[in-house]
Scaffold this active site. Structure first.
Site, short mmCIF file in Angstrom:
data_model
loop_
_atom_site.label_atom_id
_atom_site.label_comp_id
_atom_site.label_asym_id
_atom_site.label_seq_id
_atom_site.Cartn_x
_atom_site.Cartn_y
_atom_site.Cartn_z
N GLU A 1 0.86 -1.19 0.00
CA GLU A 1 0.00 0.00 0.00
C GLU A 1 0.89 1.23 0.00
O GLU A 1 1.95 1.22 0.63
CB GLU A 1 -0.82 0.11 1.31
N LYS B 1 2.37 4.58 1.32
CA LYS B 1 2.44 5.13 2.68
C LYS B 1 2.17 6.63 2.59
O LYS B 1 3.02 7.39 2.13
CB LYS B 1 3.80 4.85 3.30
N ASP C 1 1.78 10.45 3.58
CA ASP C 1 2.52 11.30 4.51
C ASP C 1 1.50 12.10 5.32
O ASP C 1 1.18 13.24 5.00
CB ASP C 1 3.45 12.23 3.71
N TYR D 1 -7.00 1.58 6.62
CA TYR D 1 -6.21 0.40 6.27
C TYR D 1 -6.14 -0.71 7.31
O TYR D 1 -5.58 -1.76 7.06
CB TYR D 1 -4.79 0.81 5.89
N LYS E 1 10.87 3.18 2.75
CA LYS E 1 10.81 4.63 2.55
C LYS E 1 11.50 5.03 1.25
O LYS E 1 12.49 4.41 0.85
CB LYS E 1 11.52 5.34 3.71
N CYS F 1 31.57 22.96 28.97
CA CYS F 1 30.20 23.09 28.46
C CYS F 1 29.98 24.52 27.93
O CYS F 1 30.25 25.49 28.66
CB CYS F 1 29.21 22.79 29.58
N CYS G 1 27.27 26.13 30.63
CA CYS G 1 27.54 26.39 32.05
C CYS G 1 29.02 26.39 32.39
O CYS G 1 29.39 26.71 33.52
CB CYS G 1 26.80 25.38 32.92
N CYS H 1 28.20 17.15 29.32
CA CYS H 1 28.49 18.19 30.30
C CYS H 1 28.30 17.57 31.67
O CYS H 1 27.33 16.84 31.90
CB CYS H 1 27.51 19.36 30.09
N CYS I 1 23.51 23.05 35.29
CA CYS I 1 23.61 23.54 33.91
C CYS I 1 22.23 24.00 33.43
O CYS I 1 21.28 23.21 33.42
CB CYS I 1 24.16 22.42 33.01
N1 5U1 Z 1 -0.91 2.45 4.16
C1 5U1 Z 1 -0.59 2.32 5.44
N2 5U1 Z 1 -0.06 3.29 6.16
N3 5U1 Z 1 0.12 2.77 7.38
C2 5U1 Z 1 0.61 3.35 8.52
N4 5U1 Z 1 -0.77 1.21 6.16
C3 5U1 Z 1 -0.33 1.48 7.40
N5 5U1 Z 1 -0.29 0.71 8.50
C4 5U1 Z 1 0.19 1.25 9.63
C5 5U1 Z 1 0.65 2.59 9.67
C6 5U1 Z 1 1.18 3.16 10.93
O1 5U1 Z 1 0.27 0.54 10.77
C7 5U1 Z 1 -0.04 -0.83 10.73
C8 5U1 Z 1 0.82 -1.48 11.73
C9 5U1 Z 1 -1.49 -1.05 11.02
#
Ligand code: 5U1
Length: 678
Positions: A115, A117, A119, A227, A317, A411, A414, A429, A435
């Site tokens: 799937e 991911k 952002d 998901y 990633k 440091c 301090c 330090c 500090c």
């Molecule tokens: N597409 C997708 N993004 N995401 C983020 N699936 C998915 N699953 C996640 C996360 C944090 O966690 C699973 C462990 C359920």
């Protein structure tokens, strides 16, 4: 209209509007014009205004318009929300696949689901009897914030589940994000109003979800893809694979991502990753990688999790973005444990959607290994939301004036000596709480969201409080007065009173948060949580020996020694005690200290299902069993000692019976828990 006719009309309008919403926002297949939709919406609003008793919480009119909140309430996730481990190249993905196969003792290629991911931000959506009743952020995975009102503004999120017979309880997890179109529209709106535009869609979505006024969230036009599942009634017929889960979720009206695909083994997974990388720039939203999950949910359960990440999923990633710029200076920052970190001050440069002015150099060994000097042209790398780092120097561009840097001997804050233990890459330090930097950073950590969560006490304010001498340590927060606060520049009486109220609210916390907040070296959130679960009370934890500490899950000799040393310093004990005297409290389990309760259930694993007697929740029963040394698992396997089945037990009961696992009733549970009641 008679009241019955009115009520039927309101119901018909709600259903029609729900349908149109779903077609428009989820299926992308509208069947009415905007004007027709607006007319139906107006008719329903007018009906509800004339007959407020007809208004339901899942009415489409309730997406926006609730009164602004004072603050978000905490929500405990019935099933923890996990985060994902990362793979950064094909080899790491292959390693993951190999580990999965080995753990499952599988001879055949593993099937995964790939799937995109997104952002964005993970959230949990709770439906009871088909109605959306609560939505929460991930928070620390165990406790998040109640953002129900804000989530309702997401037009693709169903307020009422579609289809017949939804489960009595259904928790669905997904990612909230801002589409690129919404990002552009929002920034045009902000610029037209002479306001600062958002830096990137992720920040805009995160900020949108944390607005106290849901009208502001609605303006941001957030989206969601779902998901996975959290808590689900035992009797629900959940599909057996991740892939089928998407169709199951869609049937209830949830938006899911259309780019998902089944892949056999790591090679097909990697091919999917490469194909999606090529397509990335054409997607209508930002993604930062691909998630691979073992397809069969039965195998996901068997694999389980480690710390906060599942063993059955990984995020691959996209590579970090890199740019070149000039390193103008190297400064040393002192953290709350005294660690000195070199930070590169950079000629500002735009990378990965944000302007970067600082990048970490990690430690002196890294500076020497990369031969980084002031005035160098450097390559700065930024991956997702990770802190930017100086990756390397462009040696061809080195000027004669470039200057080497050395580890300071004192440091920079301090003036205390800086020491580096043999074999340790980190220099520290030695000033401890003398500090200013260590004190400041310690207080920031103490007040932070995942620790004591003092609303409104941000980093700038902590710096002011320390600089003005109003507080010396975190314990002093609890003796602050509004009169002292109003002396600070730009601090009005109302803000001062709000902060005092927030400090007071924060006193009501949990042992795990408090232990984490103390900032003991080597004690992160997971360790703090394990310590709190194991010892149950602050007193037991403070009196624990190193051996007793080492017996705790996830606690090794280094962390055990660190905790032991912390509670053996009188200044720390005094600070803790003064905070307890000031009213810091946390719910204490009935009888807590592990050493006060014989571990009668050590080595036994139980599974809880159904509704237990005497109003005992499964979470409470779980905590009590754990106090007696038992493990409590979410699924039945051959290794389960017993399934504790309350009323309306479902599929777990069938499974236990088929595996020959003993089934225990409420009376058996009470007998198991008897040592706690003596
Ligand atoms: N597409 C997708 N993004 N995401 C983020 N699936 C998915 N699953 C996640 C996360 C944090 O966690 C699973 C462990 C359920």
């Amino acid at each position: 209209m008679s009241s019955e006719v009115t009520s039927k009309r309101a119901d018909a309008l709600r259903r029609a509007l729900d349908d149109h919403n779903h077609r428009y926002y989820v299926l992308d297949d509208p069947s009415v014009s905007d004007a027709e939709y607006d007319a139906l919406f107006r008719e329903l609003s007018d009906l509800e205004a004339a007959h407020p008793e007809l208004q339901t919480p899942d009415s489409p009119t309730q997406r926006v318009g609730a009164a602004p909140l004072g603050q978000f309430e905490a929500v405990t996730h019935a099933v923890p929300m996990l985060s994902l481990g990362n793979a950064f190249d094909a080899d790491e993905l292959a390693d993951f696949d190999r580990q999965v196969s080995e753990r499952l003792d599988a001879s055949e290629t593993i099937t995964y689901v790939a799937e995109p991911k997104l952002d964005g931000l993970a959230v949990s959506l709770r439906y009871e009897h088909g109605v959306f009743v609560q939505g929460a952020t991930r928070g620390d995975g165990k406790t998040g914030e109640n953002v129900t009102q804000n989530l309702k503004t997401i037009r693709s999120l169903p307020l009422r589940l579609r289809g017949e017979n939804p489960p009595a309880v259904l928790e669905v997890r997904g990612e909230v994000f801002m589409s690129l179109a919404a990002f552009q529209a929002n920034n045009e709106r902000l610029l037209a109003a002479d306001q600062k535009p958002f830096v990137n869609p992720r920040n805009a979505a995160a900020g949108g979800l944390r607005q106290l006024d849901s009208k502001k969230t609605a303006e941001r036009q957030l989206s969601i893809f779902c998901y996975s599942l959290g808590e689900v009634s035992d009797d629900a017929e959940v599909p057996s694979t991740q892939y089928d889960l998407f169709a199951w979720l869609q049937a209830f009206g949830f938006p899911t991502n259309g780019e998902t695909k089944r892949c056999q083994g790591h090679a097909q997974c990697y091919a999917f990753y490469e194909a999606l990388s090529a397509k990335r720039a054409t997607l209508p939203y930002e993604i930062d990688g691909v998630v691979f999950k073992v397809d069969e949910l039965r195998l996901q359960k068997e694999l389980g999790q480690r710390s906060r990440a599942p063993r059955w999923a990984i995020a691959q990633k996209f590579p970090a973005e890199e740019v070149t710029t000039t390193l103008q200076a190297i400064e040393w920052q002192v953290g709350r444990t005294g660690a000195l970190t070199p930070v590169a001050r950079l000629q500002p440069v735009f990378v990965g959607g944000v302007t970067v002015t600082n990048a970490t150099l990690h430690n002196i060994d890294e500076i020497e290994r990369k031969d980084v000097r002031v005035d160098d042209t450097v390559v700065v790398r930024r991956a997702g939301d990770v802190i930017p780092e100086v990756a390397r120097v462009v040696l061809e561009d080195r000027s004669k004036n470039s200057k080497k840097t050395e580890l300071p001997t004192t440091c920079p804050v301090c003036g205390s000596d800086v020491k580096r233990a043999d074999g340790d890459v980190v220099a520290r330090c030695t000033g401890a709480l003398t500090c200013d930097a260590q004190r400041r950073e310690g207080i920031k950590h103490f007040a932070s969201r995942r620790a004591m969560d003092v609303d409104g006490l941000g980093n700038k304010l902590v710096e002011q409080l320390v600089d003005e001498g109003l507080i010396q340590s975190y314990a002093d927060l609890f003796t602050l007065t509004a009169e002292q606060l109003v002396q600070l520049p730009r601090m009005a009486e109302k803000s001062a009173n709000n902060l005092i109220a927030a400090i007071s609210t924060a006193k009501d916390t949990t042992l795990a948060r408090f232990v984490f907040a103390l900032g003991v070296r080597e004690v992160g959130e997971t360790t703090a949580s394990s310590l709190a679960d194991h010892f149950g009370s602050l007193e037991a934890l403070m009196n624990a020996s190193i051996e007793e500490l080492e017996a705790v899950n996830d606690v090794g000799p280094v962390a055990a020694t660190s905790v032991h040393d912390f509670f053996n310093q009188q200044a720390n004990v005094d600070a803790v005690m003064s905070m307890m005297d000031a009213g810091v409290t946390f719910p204490t389990p009935l009888e807590s200290a592990a050493d006060a309760v014989e571990q009668t259930l050590e080595g036994h694993t139980y599974v809880l299902t159904g509704t237990l007697a005497d109003g005992l929740t499964r979470d409470e029963a779980k905590a009590m069993l754990q106090q007696l040394g038992a493990k409590v698992s979410g699924s039945v396997s051959k290794k389960t000692t017993g399934l504790i089945a309350g009323e309306k037990a479902g599929s777990k009961l069938t499974k236990a019976e088929s595996l020959g696992v003993p089934v225990l009733d409420d009376a058996d549970l009470q007998a198991l828990l008897a040592p706690l009641k003596r």
